[in-house]
Design an enzyme around this catalytic site. Structure first.
Site, PDB file in Angstrom:
ATOM      1  N   GLY A  61       2.173  27.738  -0.380  1.00 36.26           N
ATOM      2  CA  GLY A  61       1.855  27.852   1.043  1.00 36.26           C
ATOM      3  C   GLY A  61       3.059  27.629   1.938  1.00 36.26           C
ATOM      4  N   CYS A  62       3.893  26.670   1.575  1.00 40.39           N
ATOM      5  CA  CYS A  62       5.087  26.363   2.371  1.00 40.39           C
ATOM      6  C   CYS A  62       6.106  27.491   2.285  1.00 40.39           C
ATOM      7  CB  CYS A  62       5.691  25.039   1.906  1.00 40.39           C
ATOM      8  SG  CYS A  62       4.529  23.660   2.097  1.00 40.39           S
ATOM      9  N   THR A  63       6.208  28.109   1.119  1.00 38.83           N
ATOM     10  CA  THR A  63       7.103  29.252   0.950  1.00 38.83           C
ATOM     11  C   THR A  63       6.618  30.427   1.797  1.00 38.83           C
ATOM     12  OG1 THR A  63       7.758  28.543  -1.267  1.00 38.83           O
ATOM     13  CG2 THR A  63       8.038  30.889  -0.735  1.00 38.83           C
TER      14      THR A  63
END
Length: 172
Positions: A61-63
């Site tokens: 998700g952060c990527t």
């Protein structure tokens, strides 16, 4: 004792307003970015600032969220908007993450949890701490105008761009 109880009650009543931050001055910060350069909110006075918190470098998700901001970075820059990512990860971790994704914006290391605690985005369980996925939109005067508590990583960058365009017109 009555004075203490009254002061405690007043402090408790004031907490929800502080927890939201909208309409308040953004707290000052001094945090290193992925290159080790210490960044402060003051250096961005007069510009819109997107301060986006994310849990962990190099996770799915952060990527995705970082890539969306990267892919729309030219639009942010054209409007004079500063994008800053923040997590508890180290400067070294941020450097690898930013290099791998070719991120053109700063990732701030809040490893001491100071800013995350101030803005009430610190999450975790037991010995594991992380920042919740939230974003603060700060106007050119340094005031928080929007707090995004629910973030869809695939749409968030576009949503922030649209909101700055809408709010920018309202401010002028």
């Amino acid at each position: 004792m009555k004075r203490f109880a009254a002061a405690l009650l007043a402090a408790i009543v004031a907490l929800p307003a502080l927890a939201d931050w909208v309409g308040m001055k953004a707290p000052a910060f001094s945090l290193p970015d992925q290159s080790g350069k210490v960044r402060t909110l003051d250096e961005f006075k007069g510009r819109w600032v997107v301060l986006y918190f994310y849990p962990k470098d190099a996770t799915p998700g952060c990527t995705e969220e970082a890539k969306r901001f990267r892919d729309q970075f030219a639009s942010f820059s054209k409007q004079g908007i500063v994008v800053l990512g923040v997590s508890l990860d180290s400067v070294e971790s941020h450097k690898r993450f930013a290099d791998d994704l070719k991120l053109p914006f700063a990732l701030l290391s809040d490893s001491q949890r100071q800013l995350s605690t101030k803005l009430d985005v610190l999450g975790g369980f037991g010995p594991v701490s992380y920042t919740r996925r939230e974003t603060f939109l700060i106007d050119p005067k340094g005031e928080i105008v929007t707090r995004y508590k629910s973030v869809d990583t695939s749409q968030h960058a576009s949503q922030v761009l649209a909101d700055v365009a809408r709010l920018g017109k309202a401010v002028k």
